[in-house]
Design an enzyme around this catalytic site. Structure first.
Site, PDB file in Angstrom:
ATOM      1  N   GLU A 354       0.855  -1.258  -0.041  1.00 63.35           N
ATOM      2  CA  GLU A 354       0.011  -0.090   0.131  1.00 63.35           C
ATOM      3  C   GLU A 354       0.728   1.207   0.137  1.00 63.35           C
ATOM      4  O   GLU A 354       0.370   2.239  -0.444  1.00 63.35           O
ATOM      5  CB  GLU A 354      -1.125   0.004   1.128  1.00 63.35           C
ATOM      6  CG  GLU A 354      -2.025   0.961   1.233  1.00 63.35           C
ATOM      7  CD  GLU A 354      -3.180   0.660   2.258  1.00 63.35           C
ATOM      8  OE1 GLU A 354      -4.400   0.220   1.659  1.00 63.35           O
ATOM      9  OE2 GLU A 354      -2.741   1.238   3.231  1.00 63.35           O
ATOM     10  N   HIS A 385       5.938 -26.633   3.360  1.00 64.01           N
ATOM     11  CA  HIS A 385       5.120 -27.667   2.879  1.00 64.01           C
ATOM     12  C   HIS A 385       3.916 -26.974   1.911  1.00 64.01           C
ATOM     13  O   HIS A 385       2.780 -27.633   1.605  1.00 64.01           O
ATOM     14  CB  HIS A 385       4.489 -28.393   4.148  1.00 64.01           C
ATOM     15  CG  HIS A 385       5.198 -29.135   4.811  1.00 64.01           C
ATOM     16  ND1 HIS A 385       5.571 -30.445   4.770  1.00 64.01           N
ATOM     17  CD2 HIS A 385       5.886 -28.906   5.985  1.00 64.01           C
ATOM     18  CE1 HIS A 385       6.486 -31.040   5.614  1.00 64.01           C
ATOM     19  NE2 HIS A 385       6.604 -30.063   6.512  1.00 64.01           N
ATOM     20  N   LYS A 506     -13.803   1.685  -3.939  1.00 62.91           N
ATOM     21  CA  LYS A 506     -14.975   1.896  -2.678  1.00 62.91           C
ATOM     22  C   LYS A 506     -16.085   2.743  -3.062  1.00 62.91           C
ATOM     23  O   LYS A 506     -17.021   2.597  -2.655  1.00 62.91           O
ATOM     24  CB  LYS A 506     -13.967   2.785  -1.365  1.00 62.91           C
ATOM     25  CG  LYS A 506     -13.030   1.814  -0.668  1.00 62.91           C
ATOM     26  CD  LYS A 506     -12.635   2.138   0.519  1.00 62.91           C
ATOM     27  CE  LYS A 506     -11.782   3.441   0.586  1.00 62.91           C
ATOM     28  NZ  LYS A 506     -11.285   3.672   1.945  1.00 62.91           N
TER      29      LYS A 506
END
Length: 543
Positions: A354, A385, A506
């Site tokens: 960001e 893994h 947004k």
């Protein structure tokens, strides 16, 4: 020397070093001594990067040419280093000790910070003493933090990391975090909680964040339904508001005595040091929170005063510049070998991507250099893994940060100490294999392996060795990464303190709420969105 000359010299060096394998470089017995750097209980090992000590000298020259020292002084001195929002970025002031002053735009910001810390101390004391009572008169024993982004990730990461440092006074308080806008976290949590003893911490800088306020409204209604009391009573007993807009918190109904203030110069991803850190203070006590601040402040001082050749944040940043801009490595894995740091990769993803996920320079031009790489990560044993297959045998070049404490469980059972030794062994072994590949084996064994069992190595990595994980050292670690981000932003000539890239989505989401209620999607929308809206509408109308 000007920056372009420095870049030119670095490109020449890169052409030579690109041809070398880390196994050749690591054959130098003096390499660790010349490429590892320590400060106040933290060791930064850069010896597994494809560079030489003289490469670091060239990178330091680049930092000098970009005016980094002056930019550091401007940051910590309160200059308006965030030009697109015309304000300072004073997360360093949030951890400046009492007794010092820093005047910014005519106001002593340190005095304001200390005032908020004093109020935090009072609220935490009331909670820890059992004097904060819910609507039934019972003591609060559960705290739910409602926030998103920086209002969630920093406190969540830190509370998890410092779980074992809880003082006795906080052990009777359960702490939870809610951030998802779809209500899934909150709905499952509320079914298990007692409304009469639950306190919500509503953290929002603007107090207009739609996801946070949606969760808060659900929590408020849950309390009203459970108690049958007026909303004013519920808000007085069961909500704390943390915001830079106290007038908005008052409009929402949170009384002033239940509010904590922070400031618009506190970026969300830098806000855990502010009142947003209240959950940390509840979990660790104010003493623990102040130790966290003290660790970060020690790095602030180091960052401003240490020569770049010994400056941990600067050196970490320069190693990244070398890999990203000179060796064309654009993926970065964060690999803590300590389960307490499980949320650190997510926290650093926000901090770095960001901040420096920008393609426009400070003067409005297109960036000349690649900027922030893609970050991801996981606790080391889980990652081994999962995606280590790609790190060891994939086609992508990846730089890695291994983060591990040297000591743990020193006063606990031998079996737990053995488990920490296992984590240390795996951390060091993986860094070794990433660098050397199967050259870590003897040549005959490596040569005899079939192609699908070969390891090419030559993946660069940093090892950050912490003496021991404590509130103080965690504060140091986070501050090192914060200042690394700023250093790289200076060199790339971008603004790390705004985040306009999150705004349009947004705004569009708010408009899309109306479209979800329309029987026919707007013709102004693109065909893909119209298609999805049509499908959603049809499904919602199906019994």
């Amino acid at each position: 020397m000007n920056p372009e000359t420095c870049w030119s010299h670095l490109r020449e060096s890169a052409q030579v070093l690109k041809k070398q394998h880390l196994s050749e470089l690591l054959s130098d017995s003096e390499r660790f001594e010349s490429l590892s750097f320590g400060h106040d209980g933290i060791l930064l090992d850069l010896s597994r990067h494809r560079l030489l000590p003289e490469t670091l000298d060239q990178l330091v020259a680049l930092a000098d040419a970009c005016g980094l020292k002056e930019k550091i002084d401007a940051l910590i001195g309160g200059a308006h280093v965030n030009p697109t929002e015309d304000r300072a970025a004073l997360h360093t002031a949030l951890r400046t000790p009492a007794g010092k002053t820093l005047e910014v735009d005519g106001t002593d910001v340190v005095a304001g910070v200390q005032k908020t810390l004093e109020k935090m101390d009072q609220l935490v004391g009331i909670l820890h003493s059992g004097q904060w009572r819910g609507y039934s008169g019972e003591a609060i024993d559960t705290v739910v933090n409602i926030g998103v982004g920086g209002s969630d990730l920093g406190p969540l990461m830190t509370c998890h990391a410092l779980e074992e440092f809880k003082p006795d006074a906080s052990k009777g308080i359960d702490l939870h975090f809610v951030s998802s806008m779809d209500g899934s976290q909150l709905s499952g949590l509320l079914s298990r909680l007692n409304p009469a003893t639950t306190l919500f911490v509503l953290s929002s800088k603007s107090f207009t964040t739609i996801d946070t306020l949606a969760n808060a409204a659900t929590a408020r209604q849950w309390l009203i339904d459970a108690s049958g009391l007026a909303v004013e009573t519920i808000l007085r007993h069961h909500f704390i508001g943390i915001t830079a807009k106290p007038e908005k918190a008052c409009e929402w109904g949170i009384p002033e005595q239940n509010q904590l203030l922070f400031w618009d110069w506190t970026g969300g991803r830098y806000s855990m040091w502010s009142a947003i850190g209240l959950p940390i203070a509840i979990a660790t006590g104010m003493d623990g929170f102040r130790q966290l601040l003290a660790g970060a402040h020690s790095i602030d001082t180091h960052y401003q005063e240490a020569p770049f050749e010994q400056n941990l944040p600067v050196l970490l940043a320069l190693a990244g510049i070398w890999n990203i801009n000179l060796l064309d490595i654009h993926a970065h894995a964060i690999l803590p070998y300590d389960g307490r740091l499980a949320h650190l990769p997510s926290y650093l993803e926000q901090l770095e991507m960001e901040s420096n996920g920008k393609s426009v320079t400070l003067d409005g031009a297109d960036a000349e250099h690649r900027t922030c790489p893609v970050l991801w990560g996981e606790i080391g044993p889980n990652a081994q893994h999962a995606f280590y297959q790609l790190l060891h045998q994939g086609t992508e070049a990846v730089m890695c940060d291994f983060i591990v404490p040297a000591k743990r469980y020193t006063e606990q059972s031998q079996t737990l100490q053995e488990q920490h030794r296992l984590a240390l062994a795996n951390c060091l072994a993986q860094a070794r294999v990433l660098a050397l590949g199967d050259k870590a084996l003897d040549e005959e064994t490596a040569a005899a392996a079939p192609a699908w069992k070969r390891y090419r190595g030559n993946q660069p990595s940093t090892v950050i060795l912490i003496d021991e994980l404590t509130p103080y050292s965690l504060g140091q670690l986070i501050a090192i990464y914060e200042h690394k981000v700023y250093t790289q932003a200076v060199i790339w000539q971008i603004n790390p303190f705004d985040q306009w890239g999150v705004e349009l989505g947004k705004k569009m989401a708010t408009a899309m709420l109306n479209e979800l209620d329309e029987p026919n999607p707007s013709a102004a929308l693109d065909s893909a969105t119209r298609g999805l809206l049509g499908r959603i509408t049809a499904l919602r109308q199906t019994p």
